[in-house]
Enzyme design. Structure first.
Site, PDB file in Angstrom:
ATOM      1  NE  ARG A 177     -47.455   9.169   1.888  1.00  0.00           N
ATOM      2  CZ  ARG A 177     -46.825  10.114   1.004  1.00  0.00           C
ATOM      3  NH1 ARG A 177     -45.103   9.917   0.785  1.00  0.00           N
ATOM      4  NH2 ARG A 177     -47.378  10.904   0.935  1.00  0.00           N
ATOM      5  CG  ASP A 225     -42.135  12.140  14.666  1.00  0.00           C
ATOM      6  OD1 ASP A 225     -42.696  10.338  15.326  1.00  0.00           O
ATOM      7  OD2 ASP A 225     -40.990  12.441  14.599  1.00  0.00           O
ATOM      8  CB  SER A 228     -41.075   7.555  23.146  1.00  0.00           C
ATOM      9  OG  SER A 228     -40.430   7.852  23.336  1.00  0.00           O
ATOM     10  CG  ASN A 282     -45.375   6.543  15.699  1.00  0.00           C
ATOM     11  OD1 ASN A 282     -45.173   5.730  14.192  1.00  0.00           O
ATOM     12  ND2 ASN A 282     -44.646   7.904  15.368  1.00  0.00           N
ATOM     13  CG  HIS A 321     -40.122   9.128  17.384  1.00  0.00           C
ATOM     14  ND1 HIS A 321     -39.865   9.398  15.903  1.00  0.00           N
ATOM     15  CD2 HIS A 321     -39.144   9.610  17.752  1.00  0.00           C
ATOM     16  CE1 HIS A 321     -39.293  10.318  15.923  1.00  0.00           C
ATOM     17  NE2 HIS A 321     -38.804  10.677  16.860  1.00  0.00           N
TER      18      HIS A 321
END
Ligand code: GRF
Length: 214
Positions: A94, A148, A139, A110, A112
């Site tokens: 999301r 990102d 990453s 996060n 990625h």
């Protein structure tokens, strides 16, 4: 050792990165403790793993909320109910509102599947193969409202083989994700790094940021 940082994990699907974080946090010496796993999809298979580990789970269904703001407010409330001090996004599909990102600024990370800033967005493995790159990877970064992007905490790179398909490359990168995400959460939770402007700096001597593997 100081108190372990209470961490909430956000997932949307199988949650293999969430599993890697939960397994790392089984060690009482790990500087983060996982207090809740939240999914926006009730069918996310990762929820079963979390439940079996005795970790609290919540479903905050985006389809049951009229706006992104309402969804994010519920997500925020769920994290707070469980006392989360940090948030780790692990395949959470999301896009968050600016307000939510600001509330968790420098406390939300996060993972990625690319060597950022290369290949932001989706289909990273297909795009890396199309470009015939020789290295690809993953990453971990602090979340900013631009998708990102945000200060880099850790990167792991893997070779790209001539014989690779998107699936074989994804599997190699995923293995690296499972190694790097716990290490990245550990440096954040232990206070070994701090964000200055948009750059991450090591707060402990001898620590090189971003962490790199291999
Ligand atoms: C991972 O490749 C992660 O980097 C990306 O989405 C995928 C999630 O996989 N953001 P899983 O749910 O952690 O297994």
């Amino acid at each position: 050792m100081g108190a372990r940082k209470k961490t909430g994990i956000l997932i949307s699907g199988r949650g293999s990165n969430m599993q890697a974080l939960v397994k790392a946090a089984r060690d009482p010496a790990f500087p983060a403790e996982i207090v809740v796993v939240i999914s926006n999809r009730a069918s996310a298979s990762g929820l079963d793993f979390a439940k079996a580990e005795g970790i609290a789970t919540e479903v905050v269904d985006h389809k049951a909320h009229a706006s992104r703001e309402a969804f994010d407010a519920e997500l925020d409330a769920a994290l707070k109910r469980h006392g989360a001090e940090l948030v780790a996004c692990a395949g959470f599909m999301r896009i968050m509102t600016e307000g939510f990102v600001q509330r968790w600024r420098d406390r939300m990370i996060n993972i990625h599947p690319s060597l950022l800033p290369a290949y932001k967005g989706l289909h990273t493995h297909e795009r890396a193969l199309a470009d015939k790159v020789t290295r690809h990877g993953c990453s971990v970064h602090f979340v900013r409202s631009d998708v990102d992007s945000g200060p880099l905490i850790a990167q792991a790179s893997v070779p790209v083989l001539k014989s690779d398909t998107p699936e074989t490359l994804a599997a190699r990168v995923l293995d690296a994700e499972h190694k790097i995400y716990p290490r990245a959460l550990a440096v954040v939770a232990s206070g070994a790094v701090r964000v200055e402007g948009e750059t991450l700096v090591a707060a402990k001597p001898g620590l090189h940021i971003p962490l790199t593997i291999p």
